[in-house]
Design a protein around this motif. Structure first.
Motif, mmCIF file in Angstrom:
data_model
loop_
_atom_site.group_PDB
_atom_site.id
_atom_site.type_symbol
_atom_site.label_atom_id
_atom_site.label_comp_id
_atom_site.label_asym_id
_atom_site.label_seq_id
_atom_site.Cartn_x
_atom_site.Cartn_y
_atom_site.Cartn_z
ATOM 1 N N VAL A 1 -4.793 8.179 -2.158
ATOM 2 C CA VAL A 1 -4.130 9.452 -2.183
ATOM 3 C C VAL A 1 -4.893 10.629 -1.169
ATOM 4 O O VAL A 1 -5.964 10.211 -0.738
ATOM 5 N N SER A 2 -4.075 11.135 -0.559
ATOM 6 C CA SER A 2 -4.309 12.213 0.472
ATOM 7 C C SER A 2 -4.038 13.646 -0.148
ATOM 8 O O SER A 2 -2.953 13.680 -0.424
ATOM 9 N N THR A 3 -4.782 14.569 0.234
ATOM 10 C CA THR A 3 -4.179 16.010 -0.068
ATOM 11 C C THR A 3 -4.100 16.723 1.172
ATOM 12 O O THR A 3 -4.990 16.560 2.224
ATOM 13 N N VAL A 4 -3.471 17.894 1.164
ATOM 14 C CA VAL A 4 -3.390 18.960 2.304
ATOM 15 C C VAL A 4 -3.621 20.271 1.753
ATOM 16 O O VAL A 4 -3.316 20.319 0.457
ATOM 17 N N LEU B 1 0.781 -1.072 0.033
ATOM 18 C CA LEU B 1 -0.036 -0.086 -0.031
ATOM 19 C C LEU B 1 0.915 1.228 0.029
ATOM 20 O O LEU B 1 1.540 1.469 0.930
ATOM 21 N N THR B 2 0.866 1.996 -1.042
ATOM 22 C CA THR B 2 1.629 3.202 -1.081
ATOM 23 C C THR B 2 0.542 4.432 -1.131
ATOM 24 O O THR B 2 -0.313 4.445 -1.791
ATOM 25 N N TRP B 3 0.859 5.373 -0.141
ATOM 26 C CA TRP B 3 0.024 6.582 -0.312
ATOM 27 C C TRP B 3 0.920 7.867 -0.974
ATOM 28 O O TRP B 3 1.941 7.729 -0.615
ATOM 29 N N ILE B 4 -0.262 8.607 -1.709
ATOM 30 C CA ILE B 4 0.428 9.741 -2.255
ATOM 31 C C ILE B 4 0.059 10.835 -1.680
ATOM 32 O O ILE B 4 -1.205 10.918 -1.394
ATOM 33 N N LEU B 5 0.689 11.750 -1.357
ATOM 34 C CA LEU B 5 0.407 12.827 -0.422
ATOM 35 C C LEU B 5 0.895 14.102 -1.082
ATOM 36 O O LEU B 5 2.088 14.242 -1.462
ATOM 37 N N TYR B 6 -0.206 15.158 -1.378
ATOM 38 C CA TYR B 6 0.340 16.129 -2.049
ATOM 39 C C TYR B 6 -0.610 17.394 -1.808
ATOM 40 O O TYR B 6 -1.641 17.130 -1.106
ATOM 41 N N THR B 7 -0.218 18.608 -2.185
ATOM 42 C CA THR B 7 -1.040 19.927 -1.967
ATOM 43 C C THR B 7 -1.930 20.012 -3.220
ATOM 44 O O THR B 7 -1.461 20.091 -4.284
ATOM 45 N N ALA B 8 -3.358 19.841 -2.996
ATOM 46 C CA ALA B 8 -4.248 19.879 -4.244
ATOM 47 C C ALA B 8 -4.325 21.281 -5.005
ATOM 48 O O ALA B 8 -4.650 21.254 -6.007
ATOM 49 N N SER B 9 -4.000 22.234 -4.395
ATOM 50 C CA SER B 9 -3.920 23.578 -5.192
ATOM 51 C C SER B 9 -2.775 23.905 -5.794
ATOM 52 O O SER B 9 -2.577 24.964 -6.413
ATOM 53 N N GLU B 10 -1.877 22.937 -5.920
ATOM 54 C CA GLU B 10 -0.449 23.019 -6.727
ATOM 55 C C GLU B 10 -0.566 22.136 -7.956
ATOM 56 O O GLU B 10 -0.502 21.013 -7.878
#
Length: 90
Positions: free
Chosen positions: A41-44, A9-18
């Protein structure tokens, strides 16, 4: 990404506004799925979210992938502190 193959399980974390992060996250998700990885996927929204989101992810995943992301890069020390404590590669 072949070295990531051992992680289920790999989680991708990024900023949705970029926009650059969104595109890279989409590409990473596609490639990870092609390798047979389960991907979430999760965003901040901003740096204030990073510690809480990372703590939540670190307890649910085998690895976290962060694309080139200015917001997360500015708080990478926080990400690493959380993931190191749980022995989760970033």
């Amino acid at each position: 990404m072949k070295s990531w193959k051992k992680y289920c399980l790999t989680w991708i974390l990024y900023t949705a506004s970029e926009d650059n992060s969104v595109k890279q996250a989409q590409e990473a998700e596609k490639l990870a799925k092609e390798l047979g990885l389960e991907v979430k996927v999760s965003t901040v929204a901003n740096t204030n979210d990073i510690q809480q989101v990372t703590e939540s992810l670190a307890s649910q995943t085998d690895a976290i992938f962060v694309p080139i992301d200015n917001t997360i890069a500015s708080a990478m020390a926080t990400v690493v502190k959380v993931t190191d404590a749980k022995k989760i590669p970033v």
